[in-house]
Design a protein around this motif. Structure first.
Motif, PDB file in Angstrom:
ATOM      1  N   ASP A 256      10.360   3.008  22.976  1.00  0.00           N
ATOM      2  CA  ASP A 256      10.553   1.672  22.418  1.00  0.00           C
ATOM      3  C   ASP A 256       9.351   0.792  22.730  1.00  0.00           C
ATOM      4  N   PRO A 257       8.956  -0.070  21.811  1.00  0.00           N
ATOM      5  CA  PRO A 257       7.793  -0.922  22.043  1.00  0.00           C
ATOM      6  C   PRO A 257       7.944  -1.764  23.305  1.00  0.00           C
ATOM      7  N   ASN A 258       6.848  -1.841  24.065  1.00  0.00           N
ATOM      8  CA  ASN A 258       6.751  -2.690  25.251  1.00  0.00           C
ATOM      9  C   ASN A 258       7.722  -2.300  26.370  1.00  0.00           C
ATOM     10  N   GLU A 259       8.227  -1.075  26.336  1.00  0.00           N
ATOM     11  CA  GLU A 259       9.024  -0.569  27.446  1.00  0.00           C
ATOM     12  C   GLU A 259       8.153   0.359  28.299  1.00  0.00           C
ATOM     13  N   LEU A 315       3.694  10.859  34.775  1.00  0.00           N
ATOM     14  CA  LEU A 315       3.071  10.144  33.677  1.00  0.00           C
ATOM     15  C   LEU A 315       3.663   8.743  33.563  1.00  0.00           C
ATOM     16  N   GLU A 316       2.805   7.746  33.649  1.00  0.00           N
ATOM     17  CA  GLU A 316       3.235   6.369  33.416  1.00  0.00           C
ATOM     18  C   GLU A 316       2.982   6.059  31.952  1.00  0.00           C
ATOM     19  N   VAL A 317       4.028   5.803  31.209  1.00  0.00           N
ATOM     20  CA  VAL A 317       3.922   5.719  29.751  1.00  0.00           C
ATOM     21  C   VAL A 317       4.414   4.364  29.267  1.00  0.00           C
ATOM     22  N   ARG A 318       3.616   3.727  28.433  1.00  0.00           N
ATOM     23  CA  ARG A 318       4.009   2.467  27.805  1.00  0.00           C
ATOM     24  C   ARG A 318       3.705   2.555  26.318  1.00  0.00           C
TER      25      ARG A 318
END
Length: 369
Positions: A256-259, A315-318
């Motif tokens: 989801d965007p910006n999560e 993994l840090e994912v945005r």
């Protein structure tokens, strides 16, 4: 006058060479190092006594100092001494660091957030005077260092001496070329995949099967949480800050965007003692997401001789502006391997309190297991 730094060959400088740089006044800490600050192939950088909230992120450019840019852009100063202060989400802060540099003409440096910093979604970059790029320090640089800090998801409590960033020093060409990487993989099996993709580094895919964590594939950060003290280990309940996510039947995940998400690599990787590695984005054109804020992997990470059995890359994912579907095994990053100038005295995980040796899917050290 600084004592000359003597070392031969090219490569990433190991722990004892970092101490030699310091003894020769090429690295200039304003207070003695604390335990664990010198890592096998990097040095943790400490926040100084004040943070400046500024209107916007910036680079000083080749003609300006960071101090001059702070004077033009500062909104107010925040005292970090004593009990420290809270850095709020959505704000940009510049903090002079306790370590400054007077590098030899043949030594350059690069910086990166520490693993625990990235896993908190704290966007952190190091800035040097007269620089055109973040996290890059030119050979021969003399001057102060600053951290740009912007918490994205959780407000964080920091104080003078908090360690959010780390720096690596290198001499000459350090990255392995394609032939050297294939030879190293043949000797050491860098990744536990029979069909390992070694094009431009070791390819790393995302695990969305849940096979390695009892059906769990990751965590999504909650919004409107309490603050996190960056120096407090094991102080917070996972459920207060994170929503666990289970594997779907089709082994996919819609970002989801910006999560902000914590996921794990499909492959287990290792870094042999004579090498270091860094995770870099795979290709910004293949997806609307950012992966892995904190990219340094020290010698011995996942290595059997240092207590590892191969380790998943967390993994840090945005996601960016639009929803995006990740598929199981999709390549999201590449590990670039570099040679060390010499083997470190101590490897990652080898009695130095390393938090993520032999890790699977794992949140930062601030959360209770």
């Amino acid at each position: 006058m600084a004592q000359a730094f003597n070392a031969n060959g090219s490569g990433i400088l190991p722990d004892r060479s970092i101490l030699a740089l310091t003894k020769a006044s090429h690295v200039r800490p304003s207070a003695p190092y604390v335990e664990g600050q010198v890592q096998p192939a990097s040095l943790d950088l400490r926040l100084g006594p004040v943070a400046y909230r500024v209107r916007a992120s910036f680079l000083p450019g080749p003609q300006a100092s960071v101090e001059k840019r702070i004077e033009a852009l500062r909104l107010h100063a925040v005292d970090l001494t004593g009990n420290g202060a809270v850095l709020e989400t959505g704000c940009v802060y510049i903090v002079p660091l306790m370590e400054s540099l007077a590098l030899p003409a043949d030594i350059s440096a690069t910086a990166n957030p520490k693993s625990s910093t990235g896993r908190l979604d704290v966007f952190t970059r190091v800035i040097a005077d007269r620089s055109r790029g973040f996290d890059q320090v030119a050979a021969g640089y003399e001057g102060p260092l600053y951290a740009e800090i912007s918490p994205r998801t959780f407000p964080v409590l920091v104080r003078q001496g908090s360690r959010l960033s780390q720096i690596r020093f290198r001499r000459g060409e350090t990255a392995l070329d394609a032939v050297q990487l294939r030879a190293l993989h043949a000797r050491e099996r860098l990744v536990d995949a029979d069909d390992a993709d070694l094009t431009h580094g070791v390819a790393v895919g995302v695990d969305l099967s849940g096979n390695f964590a009892g059906g769990l594939i990751g965590y999504r950060a909650k919004r409107h949480t309490g603050l996190i003290d960056v120096d407090l280990r094991g102080g917070y309940d996972v459920g207060d800050f994170w929503e666990p996510m289970s594997a779907r039947s089709d082994n996919s995940l819609i970002l989801d965007p910006n999560e902000f998400y914590i996921l794990a690599s499909k492959e287990a990787v290792q870094v042999p003692p004579d090498h270091a590695a860094e995770m870099v984005p795979f290709d910004p054109l293949v997806g609307e997401f950012r992966v892995h804020y904190a990219g340094f992997f020290d010698p011995g990470f996942g290595y059997a001789g240092a207590g590892g059995r191969g380790a998943r890359a967390v993994l840090e994912v945005r996601s960016r502006e639009v929803p995006f579907i990740l598929e199981h095994g999709q390549i999201v990053g590449r590990l670039i391997y570099e040679k060390m100038m010499a083997r470190p005295d101590t490897l990652y995980g080898q009695g130095i309190g390393s938090n993520y040796q032999a890790q699977g899917l794992k949140l930062s050290k601030h959360f209770r297991s």
